[in-house]
Design a protein around this motif. Structure first.
Motif, PDB file in Angstrom:
ATOM      1  N   LYS A   1      43.317  45.793  35.915  1.00 18.70           N
ATOM      2  CA  LYS A   1      42.294  44.807  36.232  1.00 18.70           C
ATOM      3  C   LYS A   1      41.102  45.453  36.908  1.00 18.70           C
ATOM      4  CE  LYS A   1      44.885  40.612  36.443  1.00 18.70           C
ATOM      5  NZ  LYS A   1      45.534  39.674  37.318  1.00 18.70           N
ATOM      6  N   ILE A   2      39.993  44.902  36.655  1.00 21.94           N
ATOM      7  CA  ILE A   2      38.754  45.454  37.172  1.00 21.94           C
ATOM      8  C   ILE A   2      38.301  44.579  38.327  1.00 21.94           C
ATOM      9  CG2 ILE A   2      36.383  45.973  36.592  1.00 21.94           C
ATOM     10  CD1 ILE A   2      37.730  46.008  33.584  1.00 21.94           C
ATOM     11  N   ILE A   3      38.023  45.228  39.399  1.00 23.29           N
ATOM     12  CA  ILE A   3      37.605  44.446  40.557  1.00 23.29           C
ATOM     13  C   ILE A   3      36.087  44.395  40.595  1.00 23.29           C
ATOM     14  CG2 ILE A   3      37.662  44.305  43.070  1.00 23.29           C
ATOM     15  CD1 ILE A   3      40.278  46.411  41.755  1.00 23.29           C
ATOM     16  N   VAL A   4      35.597  43.200  40.663  1.00 18.51           N
ATOM     17  CA  VAL A   4      34.143  43.017  40.662  1.00 18.51           C
ATOM     18  C   VAL A   4      33.686  42.832  42.094  1.00 18.51           C
ATOM     19  CG1 VAL A   4      32.257  41.713  39.687  1.00 18.51           C
ATOM     20  CG2 VAL A   4      34.414  41.846  38.474  1.00 18.51           C
TER      21      VAL A   4
ATOM     22  N   LEU B   1      30.750  35.496  38.662  1.00 19.38           N
ATOM     23  CA  LEU B   1      31.342  35.152  37.371  1.00 19.38           C
ATOM     24  C   LEU B   1      30.388  35.486  36.236  1.00 19.38           C
ATOM     25  CD1 LEU B   1      33.621  33.845  35.814  1.00 19.38           C
ATOM     26  CD2 LEU B   1      32.497  31.652  36.126  1.00 19.38           C
TER      27      LEU B   1
ATOM     28  N   TYR C   1      30.125  39.120  35.853  1.00 20.96           N
ATOM     29  CA  TYR C   1      31.329  39.657  35.233  1.00 20.96           C
ATOM     30  C   TYR C   1      31.302  39.442  33.723  1.00 20.96           C
ATOM     31  CZ  TYR C   1      36.256  39.909  33.952  1.00 20.96           C
ATOM     32  OH  TYR C   1      37.433  40.216  33.331  1.00 20.96           O
TER      33      TYR C   1
END
Lengths: 535, 873
Positions: free
Chosen positions: B645-648, B668, B671
């Motif tokens: 998972k990519i953390i924004v 959002l 992203y």
């Protein structure tokens, strides 16, 4: 009444329910987490599902400004309401409810798909606003009149229709009728209409459709004509000379003038009225004023066009310059930014950052100078335009009022109207007095009515009557003139005001834009500084 | 000159009366006197005439005795028609007339050179020059205009210099001979060209005059090649826009005017100095280029063509040099003087002074002071020409030629030359052997006939740096009929840059390809016909480290893509370029404005910094704004080694928005945009890779084409198209066979018997039976005859063989081995013959009854006899 009130209590859409629904329907996984983290604004929601919730009344939906798809099926809604604000709606599902009449959809001009399946609707109407409608589902309703189909002819985009489960679908001719009257339809009751059916249907209902078409065409033509007339009048109004291309003014002069009408029955007066000397002259003057007004309107229009074109060009030119400056700056700025990032020596970095900030302020100065320059130039131009337009308007008014008749043989001034009226008044007075003398002598014409006879009692009465008529006439002329003058003057002031206001708005916007940009640049630089220091 | 004209008239009279001598004396007498003297005609004494006669006899018409360019023995005169070998009475008369005219002229103008009137033709027969012109309209539409005609003549013939450059030639061959041998001097050239031009309706004349050395030697080395001259750019005249009423005033200029003026002055000085230097340089160059002065300047005889205005919409008079096919104005300094000129109707002598070359000449042939004509009747009444006359002449001059001639008192005899004919092959091959080289100033032009070179090369222009033509500057090669549509190849020798131009129709839609080497990943620019491509690519530029593509008309509005490559990563395994693409460092994409989207959401530029893992977006600028929104995504933090998972985080995206909006601030939104961009990046990288592959493919294709170079052949080209030729031949063969078969079937057995019966009558049954019997018996007789014939031959052959054998046995002892061999070979041949005859006889015996039956059958079926015979049987 398809669904009975069940054990569940009927509900109204409220905030809590909406929040819940929105929360449930947000995107999944990472994006969902993010959404949860920062919360979703109702106006960002594009699609909303509110089915099987026992909703009785639609409410609280006004916040969903950008909603495109709304599902309200399987509720117990009885009335379509509260959807006025959802103008972006494309997809609306109201199936399996208890709706009886179609209403409240007049603002949903973007709607393409409407489902009212399984309701209690008996009549198709109130859908006029939905010009983009493509899919209409009205199955399982109470529609029993074939004429409802003809109503659907106005939806040019309609391709899919379902009407099964209605009383009319029991009619023998149901399918043929629909195919014939809605030739653009592709799907009926979830089935494709094949070409053969279309042909047969068309052959069957050929004559009645032709007639219908003819009627529709007639209506169309009539509407167009009406439209054209309205436009014409609008055009005259902008020239401030409406209703002057005929005898309207003259007629209105006599419309409220009872004495004048009475007097016109006097022998000799009718000749006076009808002869070329008065009425026709009056009309000619009116028409002349009318044409003169149109001519002047044209002049004002070209003036305004030239002005806006020039201003537009100037602004464009200025913008181009600004863009060029920014592009040049950005090129340099990017280079220096990457140079700063590469650099390791602290003092050097500081020096470069300083350079950068001077660059930014230089850009700011340059842009602001450009803007100020433009403002000055525009100011000058606007003043010039104002002078000219005011002069034009003044000239027009003067000429119409004929304070200074610019041309003797052309009859086109209000003053001439007045002169004519005065002249007429004198003549009328003469005739009246001579008639009075006759009356005094007792040899008045027998065929005069009692009303008129009543006037010829003494000199005062008759003079008063004639005077009153004259006053009314003059008043009418004065009123028309005043109306013209006030309207044109107010137009002129409004126009100039608007131009000035627009210019101010433009200036403010530009200044705001520039400062925003500069601020951004500066903050970017600052961030860089901090991050460097941190590193 | 009025006098002279009258004299000529009288002279003609005299000729007819056969009182030549006396009249001539009288005439020459007159000729010597000016106009005033003419009135005293009667007072002439006999002595004076005698005196004159003596004088006249002293005048000699000089005749040049030079060898012609290509000598008589090379020309086959046996095949030439009679008109070439003899003169008709009318021609004889004309020649006498011409002689007379010539004598008068040399008497009147003793200091001028003799006229070029009746040179000998290839059969050594004197022919008047005008009759050597044969106006012909060529059947090729390409030869309808003067420029293409002249080009053809100059290409088709090889130039042979005059035997004596100072005199006109002794011989003037017919155009048909010249065309046959494809050689000629300037007179041959201009005669042929003039014939063609008059034939296609121009008012053209052959000119005998003097030209410059370059002109006479067909020397173009001091001329600039017309192909190298760049077309002058038409200077666009700036339309001065009238300042509108409300145009804003420019901001006040705060610069010092004095300083500006000083600056301007300084600039001007510098410019003047520069100009002066340039001029000097140029003069120096000109000096160097100038040729050595010609010792024979103004004396070299040349012949060219004059075209007068009026017909075929020619706006003004001009010269055509038939050697080079170039047109010159009549004022050109190459043309130094005119002696005479002629067309197919008449002959004119120039009476104007040529001290200033041809610059002062006036070509008004109707003016007898300036132009002395020879024949009265066919005078060109230019002075009195009215508008409609010329109009009529323009239209049907060619048709009217003969008619006009008829009404004249003495008309030019018809041309003795045969119709000029050029075969289509010769027309296409053009130059002798299909090859021609022209040397220009600092340039060389080579021409080839189409299909002569197997790679389709039709012409090559080589440009040199210096006058000596040693250092090649650039080469241009034109191709025709190439399968790969290559049209022009331009090679710049100084930069080694090659540029290929293609016509529409290349399989890869190539338009221009400029390159230095055919190796991939080098500097090259490929332009495409973008309408022929699905992806709308216009141009692709490559350098070793970058690739730039330009697009137009795409649905995603992409207009530009620029890719920076990094150095190739060395891999341990050996791999080719395809499997080891260069790593992409940066991709820049630009887009056109998409009108469907608002400006702040419409991306204008997108930069994928692959190495730094950054993405920069720049949006389009709104119409009333000067700044555009920008967005920069940093992906440093979010790349997970495990791809999880990519953390924004908020600092991942730096945004500048012109009009800050609510929803774009959300993580959002960012992203989602990022995810979308990542997908796009992958796509772009793939497209880049595909582009690289395509370049490789194109290069491969080009290389193949270069090696094979096939030429296309039009389906209408009956000569070259092998396939159609084969087909045609097959068709012809089939036709022939068909014809034979038809002839056979049409052979009528009954014809010789039917002839005996009275024609047009119906056959009776009796007749029919007789006919049938006769026919059959005849056939039987034939069969028997044939059998007898074979039999007889057989017997003869056997007898001979027996005789020979006898002879052999008798002389066997005395025979030499050679004789024995001879005998043996004879024996074997005779045996063979006998065997064959035997076989034939047997075969005949077998077939004869069958043939007989077949005929009988046929006769039964014959419609003429069948009915009657059926009844009979």
């Amino acid at each position: 009444m398809n669904r009975l009130y069940t054990s569940l209590e009927p509900r109204v859409i409220d905030d809590g329910m909406l929040k819940l629904a929105v929360g449930e329907q947000r995107p999944q996984e990472e994006a969902g987490k993010l959404a949860k983290q920062e919360g979703i604004l109702f106006k960002d929601v594009l699609s909303l599902q509110l089915d099987f919730r026992n909703i009785l009344r639609i409410d609280n939906l006004w916040q969903f400004e950008n909603l495109k798809k709304l599902q309200l099926n399987n509720n117990i809604i009885e009335k379509i309401e509260g959807l006025e604000n959802l103008t972006h709606l494309v997809w609306l599902d109201l199936s399996f409810n208890n709706i009886e009449t179609i209403e409240g959809l007049d603002t949903l001009v973007n709607l393409e798909d409407l489902s009212l399946f399984n309701n209690c609707i008996s009549n198709i109407d109130s859908l006029d606003a939905l010009i983009k409608l493509q899919v209409l589902s009205l199955g399982n309703n109470q529609i029993d009149n074939m004429m409802n189909i003809i109503y659907l002819r106005r939806f040019r985009c309609l391709r899919t229709l379902s009407l099964s489960g209605n009383p009319i679908s029991e009619v023998e001719d149901y399918k043929m009728f629909i195919c014939a009257y809605l030739p653009d339809l592709v799907y009926l009751d979830f089935r494709r209409i094949d070409d053969h059916t279309k042909e047969v249907a068309e052959a069957k209902h050929h004559y009645s459709i032709e007639e219908l078409k003819h009627r529709e065409n007639l209506m169309q033509a009539q509407m167009e004509e009406e439209q054209a007339r309205r436009e014409e009048l609008e055009k005259h109004k902008t020239a401030f000379v409406e209703h002057l291309n005929g005898s309207f003014l003259f007629d209105s002069m006599y419309a409220e003038d009872s004495e004048g009408n009475k007097l016109s029955s006097l022998p000799g007066v009718s000749e006076l009225l009808e002869s070329l000397t008065y009425r026709d002259k009056f009309v000619i003057i009116c028409v002349n004023i009318f044409e003169y007004g149109l001519k002047h309107q044209e002049k004002r229009k070209t003036e305004l066009d030239t002005f806006s074109e020039c201003v537009h060009e100037a602004i464009q030119e200025n913008q181009e310059q600004g863009k060029r400056k920014i592009a040049k700056f950005e090129e340099k700025h990017l280079m220096s930014l990457s140079a700063i990032r590469e650099e390791v020596e602290m003092p050097n970095i500081e020096k470069m950052i300083l350079e950068c900030s001077t660059d930014i302020s230089e850009l700011f100065d340059a842009l602001m100078t450009l803007e100020m320059q433009l403002v000055e130039q525009l100011e000058e131009t606007i003043n010039m335009f104002e002078r000219n337009i005011v002069h034009l308007v003044g000239l027009f008014i003067k000429n119409v009022q004929s304070l200074y008749p610019f041309c003797d043989d052309l009859l086109c001034t209000m003053a001439q109207c007045r002169d004519l009226e005065n002249h007429h008044h004198e003549k009328l007075l003469e005739i009246s007095i001579s008639t009075l003398e006759k009356a005094v002598k007792g040899n008045l014409d027998k065929d005069l009515s009692e009303d008129v006879r009543g006037l010829f009692v003494d000199k005062n009465t008759i003079v008063n009557a004639v005077g009153a008529s004259h006053d009314i006439h003059l008043l009418k002329i004065d009123n028309r003139e005043d109306e013209l003058v006030t309207r044109i003057n107010s137009w002129c002031t409004r126009l100039v005001d608007k131009i000035r206001r627009d210019e101010i708005m433009r200036n403010r916007k530009r200044v705001k834009e520039i400062s925003l940009y500069i601020d951004h640049m500066k903050s970017e630089l600052d961030n860089l500084e901090y991050s460097d220091i941190l590193d | 000159m009025e006098v002279l004209r009258e004299k000529v008239e009288e002279e003609e009279e005299a000729e007819r009366e056969e009182a030549a001598e006396r009249a001539e004396w009288a005439r020459t007498e007159k000729m010597m006197r000016p106009v005033e003297v003419r009135k005293e005609e009667t007072t002439l004494t006999q002595e004076m005439l005698r005196d004159l006669e003596k004088k006249l006899s002293e005048i000699r018409i000089p005749v040049s005795v030079e060898v012609p360019a290509f000598t008589k023995d090379t020309i086959d005169i046996s095949m030439l028609p009679v008109s070439y070998k003899t003169n008709t009475p009318k021609e004889e008369q004309l020649l006498q007339l011409a002689d007379n005219f010539s004598r008068q002229y040399s008497h009147l103008c003793p200091d001028r050179v003799p006229l070029f009137l009746h040179p000998l033709n290839e059969c050594e027969v004197p022919k008047f020059v005008s009759t050597t012109l044969r106006p012909t309209l060529m059947p090729y539409p390409e030869l309808y205009n003067w420029d293409s005609c002249a080009q053809f003549v100059s290409d088709f013939l090889t130039m042979v210099p005059l035997p004596d450059p100072l005199k006109p030639p002794l011989h003037l061959y017919s155009s048909s001979t010249v065309l046959k041998y494809q050689k000629g001097n300037c007179f041959d050239f201009s005669t042929l060209l003039c014939s063609m031009l008059i034939g296609s309706g121009y008012d053209a004349y052959c000119v005998n005059g003097y030209g410059s050395q370059d002109l006479c030697h067909m020397d173009l080395t001091r001329e600039v090649c017309p192909l190298t001259v760049k077309p002058k750019e038409t200077i666009k005249r700036e339309e001065k826009v009238l300042p509108k009423k409300y145009t804003i005033r420019p901001p006040r200029d705060l610069c010092s005017r004095f300083e500006q003026e000083q600056e301007m002055k300084r600039q001007q000085e510098i410019r003047a100095r520069e100009e002066k230097r340039l001029k000097e340089e140029e003069e120096r160059l000109m000096e160097a280029e100038k040729a050595n002065p010609d010792a024979l300047h103004g004396l070299r005889v040349h012949s060219w063509v004059l075209v007068l205005s009026g017909k075929r919409e020619v706006p003004e008079n001009f010269f055509i040099d038939p050697f080079t096919a170039r047109s010159y104005s009549t004022q050109d300094e190459h043309f130094l003087g005119i002696e005479s000129l002629w067309n197919h109707k008449n002959y004119w002598i120039n009476m104007q002074d040529c001290w200033n070359c041809c610059k002062d000449l006036i070509f008004d042939l109707g003016d007898p002071v300036r132009w002395e004509y020879m024949l009265l009747g066919t005078d060109k009444p230019e002075l009195f020409l009215t508008e409609d006359d010329s109009g009529i002449n323009n239209e049907d001059d060619v048709e009217n030629l003969d008619k006009e001639d008829e009404d004249k008192s003495f008309d030019m005899p018809h041309s003795w030359v045969e119709q000029i004919e050029i075969s289509p092959e010769a027309f296409e091959t053009r130059c002798p052997n299909g090859k021609k080289v022209i040397q220009y100033k600092r340039a060389k032009l080579e021409k080839w006939a189409p299909y002569l070179n197997h790679n389709g090369l039709v012409s090559r222009l080589t440009t040199y740096e210096d006058l000596e033509c040693t250092n090649i500057l650039e080469i241009k090669e034109w191709y025709r009929n190439r399968e790969d549509m290559l049209e022009l190849r331009h090679i710049n020798k100084t930069t080694a840059l090659k540029t290929d131009y293609f016509k529409p129709g290349h399989p890869r839609a190539l338009r221009v390809h400029s390159y230095k080497s055919m190796q991939p990943e080098m500097d090259r620019v490929i332009e495409f016909y973008e309408t022929a491509r699905v992806d709308g690519l216009i141009k692709r530029e490559e350098t070793p480290r970058t690739m730039t593509e330009y697009y137009r008309g795409r649905s995603d509005f992409l207009s530009y893509r620029h890719v920076d490559f990094g150095p190739r990563v060395k891999k341990l395994t050996l791999s080719s370029a395809e499997s080891n693409p260069r790593p992409v460092v940066k991709i820049t994409e630009r887009f056109f404005r998409n009108p469907a989207k608002p400006a702040e959401e419409d991306v204008a530029e997108r930069v994928f910094l692959v190495a730094e893992e950054r993405i920069q977006l720049r949006y389009h600028c709104r119409e009333d704004h000067i700044t555009a929104s920008k967005r920069e995504f940093l992906r440093r933090s979010e790349v997970d080694s495990e791809g999880n998972k990519i953390i924004v985080t908020p600092d991942m995206c730096i945004t500048f928005e012109v009009e800050p909006m609510e929803h774009t601030k959300k993580l959002l939104y960012q992203y989602e945009t990022l995810m979308h961009l990542k997908k796009e990046e992958k796509l772009s990288r793939r497209q880049v890779w595909e582009s690289e592959l395509e370049v490789l493919e194109i290069l491969k294709l080009l290389k193949e084409e270069e090696e094979v170079h096939t030429l296309t052949i039009s389906i209408y080209d009956t000569k070259r198209n092998e396939k159609s030729k084969e087909y045609r031949e097959a068709m012809e063969r089939m036709m022939h066979e068909e014809h034979l078969r038809q002839v056979e079937t049409q052979l009528d057995y009954l014809a010789p018997f039917l002839v005996q019966l009275p024609p047009g009558e119906k056959l009776t049954r009796w007749q029919a039976v007789r006919l049938k019997d006769e026919c059959l018996s005849d056939f039987k007789q034939r069969l028997i005859n044939k059998a007898n014939l074979i039999q007889a031959r057989f017997e003869k052959e056997t007898q001979e063989l027996q005789k020979k054998q006898q002879w052999y046995q008798e002389n066997q002892v005395t025979l030499t081995p050679e004789d024995e061999d001879l005998y043996l070979s004879y024996c074997s041949q005779a045996m063979f013959r006998i065997r064959i005859l035997e076989q034939r006889l047997n075969r005949h015996k077998e077939l004869a009854p069958l043939k007989y039956l077949a005929l009988e059958e046929k006769l039964h079926k014959d419609p003429r006899l069948g009915e009657l015979l059926k009844m009979f049987t």
